[in-house]
Design an enzyme around this catalytic site. Structure first.
Site, mmCIF file in Angstrom:
data_model
loop_
_atom_site.group_PDB
_atom_site.id
_atom_site.type_symbol
_atom_site.label_atom_id
_atom_site.label_comp_id
_atom_site.label_asym_id
_atom_site.label_seq_id
_atom_site.Cartn_x
_atom_site.Cartn_y
_atom_site.Cartn_z
ATOM 1 N N SER A 36 40.852 47.011 37.942
ATOM 2 C CA SER A 36 41.445 48.101 38.726
ATOM 3 C C SER A 36 42.757 48.593 38.140
ATOM 4 O O SER A 36 43.694 47.814 37.956
ATOM 5 C CB SER A 36 41.799 47.603 40.140
ATOM 6 N N HIS A 67 38.176 52.560 38.731
ATOM 7 C CA HIS A 67 37.255 52.028 37.719
ATOM 8 C C HIS A 67 36.493 53.199 37.099
ATOM 9 O O HIS A 67 35.692 53.843 37.785
ATOM 10 C CB HIS A 67 36.258 51.051 38.356
ATOM 11 N N HIS A 89 31.095 44.945 41.264
ATOM 12 C CA HIS A 89 31.489 43.808 42.090
ATOM 13 C C HIS A 89 30.342 43.436 43.035
ATOM 14 O O HIS A 89 29.541 44.288 43.409
ATOM 15 C CB HIS A 89 32.702 44.160 42.951
ATOM 16 N N TYR A 91 30.693 42.889 46.127
ATOM 17 C CA TYR A 91 30.871 43.569 47.431
ATOM 18 C C TYR A 91 30.317 44.987 47.435
ATOM 19 O O TYR A 91 30.158 45.588 48.487
ATOM 20 C CB TYR A 91 32.349 43.551 47.867
ATOM 21 N N GLU A 92 29.997 45.526 46.259
ATOM 22 C CA GLU A 92 29.361 46.850 46.220
ATOM 23 C C GLU A 92 27.861 46.730 46.503
ATOM 24 O O GLU A 92 27.166 47.741 46.552
ATOM 25 C CB GLU A 92 29.580 47.494 44.851
ATOM 26 N N ALA A 119 43.150 42.552 38.862
ATOM 27 C CA ALA A 119 44.309 42.662 39.747
ATOM 28 C C ALA A 119 44.161 41.553 40.784
ATOM 29 O O ALA A 119 43.038 41.221 41.180
ATOM 30 C CB ALA A 119 44.297 44.021 40.428
ATOM 31 N N MET A 217 38.780 39.693 43.688
ATOM 32 C CA MET A 217 37.360 39.846 44.046
ATOM 33 C C MET A 217 36.463 40.028 42.816
ATOM 34 O O MET A 217 35.425 40.677 42.893
ATOM 35 C CB MET A 217 37.199 41.054 44.984
ATOM 36 N N SER A 218 36.875 39.484 41.694
ATOM 37 C CA SER A 218 36.072 39.692 40.480
ATOM 38 C C SER A 218 36.177 38.482 39.569
ATOM 39 O O SER A 218 36.592 37.403 39.989
ATOM 40 C CB SER A 218 36.575 40.937 39.742
ATOM 41 N N HIS A 253 44.479 49.255 48.842
ATOM 42 C CA HIS A 253 43.955 49.399 47.482
ATOM 43 C C HIS A 253 44.825 50.358 46.664
ATOM 44 O O HIS A 253 45.029 50.159 45.461
ATOM 45 C CB HIS A 253 42.502 49.887 47.533
HETATM 46 N N1 HPA Z 1 43.196 39.895 47.587
HETATM 47 C C1 HPA Z 1 42.009 40.065 46.979
HETATM 48 N N2 HPA Z 1 41.854 40.848 45.922
HETATM 49 C C2 HPA Z 1 42.927 41.490 45.444
HETATM 50 C C3 HPA Z 1 44.195 41.355 46.034
HETATM 51 C C4 HPA Z 1 44.325 40.509 47.159
HETATM 52 O O1 HPA Z 1 45.416 40.337 47.758
HETATM 53 N N3 HPA Z 1 45.057 42.133 45.311
HETATM 54 C C5 HPA Z 1 44.330 42.704 44.320
HETATM 55 N N4 HPA Z 1 43.037 42.320 44.391
#
Ligand code: HPA
Length: 281
Positions: A36, A67, A89, A91-92, A119, A217-218, A253
């Site tokens: 990201s 992305h 991901h 979650y998609e 990130a 989340m990745s 986000h």
């Molecule tokens: N949690 C989960 N995923 C993330 C976060 C977070 O705080 N920051 C960036 N990606």
């Protein structure tokens, strides 16, 4: 390579499609996954071409804002590199197999080193927004794995060793580069969770107690698939926010993207130094 499983056949198809689309003479050695807000790192490459994910058969589309969904290939300090700008991901709604298909296809085409960026939310008290954290190890808390089902023996063993998943040699190089460049580079354990909701403060407390320094989340599935196929992996996490409950205020986000974009220069400097040392003789 004799491919036995469905996942294996899908990887072969996508890999052949990729090889058809780029110059025959191009043989990638390193794959970079840009998370990201980190897509601009690609400007440091001497680019030879770009292919949109939508024109690569089998590639999952990147649907998340920040992305790009672009595969760019070229050279960085003479090292043939493919950059994945954007990733899929869980979650998609993608399966674990689909999430790792781009990495597996590049490994199939000869990549032996994978540099993964992401990130993350900082859990450990010294991890503030804007910090870079070298990933020393991970916790796969997604509840799944790309290795479920029949093992593709030509990719790797049924039970791959994960005790040094993040290459100690590459981490050493990254620390040396950071020191030479005057960059602050911390190190820690990345917890990979399913998302897409950010964590609750109670979940962050739990993650802290089980040894997580940062959360995202990745990454973890891609690293499992890459290590399974014998890659050496370097993981760089850009801390974009204090994790939930560490500081007051909601997580958004939008803020994650802005903070990751601000870190692109540091990440580019770090990678530039690493490539300088990986450069082919
Ligand atoms: N949690 C989960 N995923 C993330 C976060 C977070 O705080 N920051 C960036 N990606």
């Amino acid at each position: 390579m004799k491919l036995q499983t469905m996942a294996g056949q899908q990887v072969a198809l996508t890999a052949h499609e990729l090889a058809r689309q780029w110059r025959v003479s191009f043989r990638p050695k390193v794959a970079i996954v840009l998370g990201s807000g980190l897509g601009t790192v690609v400007s440091a490459l001497t680019t030879e071409g770009s292919i949109g994910y939508s024109s690569i058969a089998g590639f999952p589309q990147a649907t998340v804002e920040g992305h790009a969904g672009l595969l760019t290939y070229g050279h960085w300090h003479n090292v043939p590199v493919v950059c994945l700008q954007g990733r899929a991901h869980l979650y998609e709604g993608h399966s674990a197999n689909t999430v790792v298909l781009p990495i597996r296809s590049l490994m199939y085409l000869g990549v032996d080193t994978v540099i993964i960026t992401n990130a993350s939310g900082g859990i450990r008290s010294d991890l503030a927004p804007g910090n870079l954290m070298l990933i020393r190890d991970h916790l796969n808390l997604t509840g799944t794995s790309p290795l479920l089902g029949p093992n593709e023996q030509s990719f790797g063993p049924r039970f791959p060793d994960m005790s040094a998943a993040y290459s100690p040699e590459l981490r050493k190089i990254a620390h040396e580069v950071a020191e030479d460049a005057g960059l602050q580079l911390l190190e820690g354990v990345y917890a990979g969770v399913l998302g897409p909701a950010y964590e609750t403060p109670a979940e962050i407390k739990m993650l802290k107690s089980i040894g997580a320094d940062a959360v995202g989340m990745s990454t973890v599935l891609e690293v499992i698939a890459a290590v399974h196929m014998g890659a050496q992996v370097l993981g760089i996490s850009c801390v974009t926010n204090p994790a939930a409950g560490i500081k007051q205020g909601p997580l958004r986000h939008e803020d994650v993207k802005v903070e990751a974009q601000a870190a692109h220069k540091q990440i580019t400097t770090l990678m530039d130094g690493v490539f300088g040392r990986l450069e082919s003789p």
